[in-house]
Motif scaffolding. Structure first.
Motif, PDB file in Angstrom:
ATOM      1  N   LEU A  79     -14.873  -1.001   4.991  1.00 52.24           N
ATOM      2  CA  LEU A  79     -13.894   0.053   5.263  1.00 52.24           C
ATOM      3  C   LEU A  79     -12.425  -0.268   5.074  1.00 52.24           C
ATOM      4  O   LEU A  79     -11.810  -0.512   5.789  1.00 52.24           O
ATOM      5  N   PRO A  80     -12.243  -0.738   3.481  1.00 56.59           N
ATOM      6  CA  PRO A  80     -10.782  -1.313   3.167  1.00 56.59           C
ATOM      7  C   PRO A  80      -9.815  -0.095   3.637  1.00 56.59           C
ATOM      8  O   PRO A  80      -8.670  -0.758   3.920  1.00 56.59           O
ATOM      9  N   GLU A  81      -9.889   1.070   3.693  1.00 59.00           N
ATOM     10  CA  GLU A  81      -9.178   2.096   3.937  1.00 59.00           C
ATOM     11  C   GLU A  81      -8.573   1.948   5.489  1.00 59.00           C
ATOM     12  O   GLU A  81      -7.314   2.433   5.646  1.00 59.00           O
ATOM     13  N   LEU A  82      -9.192   1.222   6.408  1.00 60.21           N
ATOM     14  CA  LEU A  82      -8.561   1.003   7.517  1.00 60.21           C
ATOM     15  C   LEU A  82      -7.545  -0.013   7.690  1.00 60.21           C
ATOM     16  O   LEU A  82      -6.882  -0.001   8.650  1.00 60.21           O
ATOM     17  N   GLY A  83      -7.651  -0.922   6.651  1.00 59.15           N
ATOM     18  CA  GLY A  83      -6.876  -2.020   6.640  1.00 59.15           C
ATOM     19  C   GLY A  83      -5.176  -1.751   6.766  1.00 59.15           C
ATOM     20  O   GLY A  83      -4.438  -2.029   7.353  1.00 59.15           O
ATOM     21  N   PRO A  84      -4.568  -0.745   5.589  1.00 59.07           N
ATOM     22  CA  PRO A  84      -3.296  -0.442   5.614  1.00 59.07           C
ATOM     23  C   PRO A  84      -2.761   0.204   7.082  1.00 59.07           C
ATOM     24  O   PRO A  84      -1.782   0.174   7.559  1.00 59.07           O
ATOM     25  N   LEU A  85      -3.742   1.128   7.464  1.00 54.36           N
ATOM     26  CA  LEU A  85      -3.631   1.949   8.661  1.00 54.36           C
ATOM     27  C   LEU A  85      -3.243   0.979   9.813  1.00 54.36           C
ATOM     28  O   LEU A  85      -2.247   1.334  10.677  1.00 54.36           O
ATOM     29  N   ALA A  86      -4.064   0.052  10.094  1.00 52.56           N
ATOM     30  CA  ALA A  86      -4.178  -0.723  11.221  1.00 52.56           C
ATOM     31  C   ALA A  86      -2.850  -1.464  10.777  1.00 52.56           C
ATOM     32  O   ALA A  86      -2.247  -2.120  11.936  1.00 52.56           O
ATOM     33  N   THR A  87      -2.553  -2.038   9.684  1.00 55.44           N
ATOM     34  CA  THR A  87      -1.385  -2.874   9.496  1.00 55.44           C
ATOM     35  C   THR A  87      -0.077  -2.446   9.888  1.00 55.44           C
ATOM     36  O   THR A  87       0.663  -2.935  10.551  1.00 55.44           O
ATOM     37  N   ALA A  88      -0.259  -1.049   9.428  1.00 58.68           N
ATOM     38  CA  ALA A  88       1.357  -0.324   9.533  1.00 58.68           C
ATOM     39  C   ALA A  88       1.337  -0.045  11.364  1.00 58.68           C
ATOM     40  O   ALA A  88       2.392  -0.149  11.834  1.00 58.68           O
ATOM     41  N   TYR A  89       0.105   0.257  12.011  1.00 58.44           N
ATOM     42  CA  TYR A  89       0.202   0.455  13.454  1.00 58.44           C
ATOM     43  C   TYR A  89       0.715  -0.624  14.097  1.00 58.44           C
ATOM     44  O   TYR A  89       1.316  -0.658  15.239  1.00 58.44           O
ATOM     45  N   VAL A  90       0.036  -1.813  13.704  1.00 59.72           N
ATOM     46  CA  VAL A  90       0.123  -3.139  14.563  1.00 59.72           C
ATOM     47  C   VAL A  90       1.649  -3.578  14.182  1.00 59.72           C
ATOM     48  O   VAL A  90       2.396  -3.791  15.160  1.00 59.72           O
ATOM     49  N   LEU A  91       2.102  -3.275  13.035  1.00 61.17           N
ATOM     50  CA  LEU A  91       3.619  -3.715  12.652  1.00 61.17           C
ATOM     51  C   LEU A  91       4.501  -2.869  13.648  1.00 61.17           C
ATOM     52  O   LEU A  91       5.567  -3.393  14.355  1.00 61.17           O
ATOM     53  N   VAL A  92       4.321  -1.711  13.725  1.00 57.95           N
ATOM     54  CA  VAL A  92       5.279  -0.870  14.587  1.00 57.95           C
ATOM     55  C   VAL A  92       5.098  -1.041  16.081  1.00 57.95           C
ATOM     56  O   VAL A  92       6.171  -1.388  16.631  1.00 57.95           O
ATOM     57  N   LEU A  93       3.981  -1.182  16.578  1.00 55.51           N
ATOM     58  CA  LEU A  93       3.890  -1.611  17.956  1.00 55.51           C
ATOM     59  C   LEU A  93       4.184  -2.732  18.324  1.00 55.51           C
ATOM     60  O   LEU A  93       4.645  -3.187  19.634  1.00 55.51           O
ATOM     61  N   ALA A  94       3.869  -3.858  17.521  1.00 58.06           N
ATOM     62  CA  ALA A  94       4.304  -5.334  17.764  1.00 58.06           C
ATOM     63  C   ALA A  94       5.703  -5.610  17.838  1.00 58.06           C
ATOM     64  O   ALA A  94       6.546  -6.155  18.599  1.00 58.06           O
ATOM     65  N   VAL A  95       6.504  -4.726  17.060  1.00 57.03           N
ATOM     66  CA  VAL A  95       8.012  -4.682  17.308  1.00 57.03           C
ATOM     67  C   VAL A  95       8.580  -3.874  18.229  1.00 57.03           C
ATOM     68  O   VAL A  95       9.443  -4.019  19.075  1.00 57.03           O
ATOM     69  N   ALA A  96       8.204  -2.670  18.341  1.00 60.35           N
ATOM     70  CA  ALA A  96       8.655  -1.654  19.052  1.00 60.35           C
ATOM     71  C   ALA A  96       8.370  -1.781  20.705  1.00 60.35           C
ATOM     72  O   ALA A  96       8.982  -1.480  21.598  1.00 60.35           O
TER      73      ALA A  96
END
Length: 393
Positions: free
Chosen positions: A349-366
């Motif tokens: 399910l490679p399409e989940l990789g970009p979404l998870a990356t963006a999601y974690v990046l946002v909340l790990a900082v925010a």
């Protein structure tokens, strides 16, 4: 350069770069996870300076990184602490699951993911980052606050849920149906209960087996045993990560404290390679199109985490400022969200990789930023009150 020379140069540059990013993150009082993911995007497929020779090594090291992360997680808890947390904050854990997993599942289905991918996205939005939250509480001097036991109890229950959720999720991602996934859950639950019961009575025997005056001997014995158990668990369809978690859980508390000190540098090194490996498989160009969805999902699940912490702290009799602090402390997602996403990507399910990356990046900082902004709203925290997970923190 070719062969060994290229491998050594690429790894040397990679680790030096990660060291610099870690120093930058510390100075900004943020988790290094988003910085590592960004660096991995830069050296992965479609990046500005892609790695070539070192990629196979990083992928193999990433598997060990997951195992060591779960081993360290198991070392944080004792069976008594887990049972106490379940009794006192089981309701808070249920509220946490009901508030934070459904947004990911709904979003996954709305984005056209198969039900297995939607289930994985639900796991990604459900679990907070224990590492980020624990460090944040220490940095802000909140470990003695009245709301902190409630926060730690929620984290303990989430981490225990990881041990139960990973096996059925792995079965589902591999193509198994709902019945096979339910069987994986039952097997994992039975195994965890059995290990907990055994550890309470006979954990000291395992401690004596691994103990040695020499730290090197302890490290070699522990890592060797953990990799054997993880491999056996994977062969039995349980999950290598769960096997490693149970090894850590089975060790007696005094010995576990020494092992944490010995294991931490090795764990951090291999964990960094895991985050790099995850980022290597994500094309930076694929992150931008899913960024609006990731931002919306991050906003929704930040609010649901605040509601979770508010509820858990209220059950402990904490006043409104403390409930607000507890809720904002739980916002950050990190290491185990990436672990779940990595399982999904590896399962096709490679399409989940970009979404998870963006999601974690946002909340790990925010997450840390919002938590720090919440601090002025607190007047003066009350005296510490013992809680079920205080020692686990």
């Amino acid at each position: 350069m070719h062969g060994t020379e290229a491998l050594l140069v690429e790894l040397g540059l990679l680790f030096l770069g990660l060291a610099g990013l870690g120093l930058l993150a510390r100075r900004l009082d943020l988790s290094p996870i988003p910085f590592v993911l960004l660096a991995a995007l830069a050296v992965g497929e479609g990046g500005i300076a892609p790695l070539t020779t070192a990629t196979p090594f990083i992928e193999a090291a990433a598997e060990i990184g997951v195992v060591l992360l779960l081993l360290a997680l198991g070392l944080e808890f004792s069976p008594d602490e887990l049972f106490t947390s379940l009794r006192h904050h089981g309701r808070s854990g249920a509220v946490d699951l009901l508030l934070n997993a459904p947004p990911g599942i709904v979003a996954g289905l709305a984005l056209g993911l198969p039900w297995q991918g939607a289930l994985a996205l639900g796991g990604i939005t459900y679990i907070s980052s224990s590492g980020i939250v624990a460090r944040l509480l220490a940095d802000l001097g909140r470990l003695a606050n009245r709301e902190t036991p409630a926060v730690l109890s929620v984290l303990v229950l989430e981490d225990l849920a990881m041990a139960l959720v990973l096996p059925p999720l792995a079965v589902a991602l591999a193509g198994g149906g709902p019945m096979a996934a339910a069987g994986g859950l039952a097997l994992a639950g039975g195994t965890v209960v059995l290990v907990l019961a055994t550890a309470r009575r006979h954990g000291h025997h395992l401690g004596r087996l691994l103990s040695s005056p020499d730290d090197e001997q302890v490290l070699l014995r522990l890592v060797g045993l953990t990799l054997l158990v993880a491999g056996a668990a994977q062969a039995l369809g349980v999950s290598a990560a769960v096997g490693a978690f149970l090894v850590g859980l089975a060790l007696p508390t005094p010995f576990a404290e020494r092992v944490r000190r010995i294991l931490t540098p090795l764990r951090d090194l291999f964990a960094a390679t895991f985050f790099v490996a995850f980022g290597l498989g994500t094309d930076p160009a694929s992150v931008l199109p899913v960024l609006p969805a990731a931002l919306l999902l991050a906003a929704v699940t930040a609010a649901t985490k605040v509601a979770t912490g508010w509820y858990a702290a209220r059950r402990d009799g904490v006043a409104a400022p403390g409930r607000w602090r507890a809720g904002t402390a739980l916002i950050a997602r990190g290491e185990f969200s990436v672990v779940i996403a990595g399982l999904a990507v590896a399962a096709g399910l490679p399409e989940l990789g970009p979404l998870a990356t963006a999601y974690v990046l946002v909340l790990a900082v925010a997450g840390p930023v919002i938590t720090r902004l919440a601090e002025p709203r607190a007047a003066h925290p009350g005296p510490a009150r013992p809680g079920p997970a205080a020692s686990a923190g």
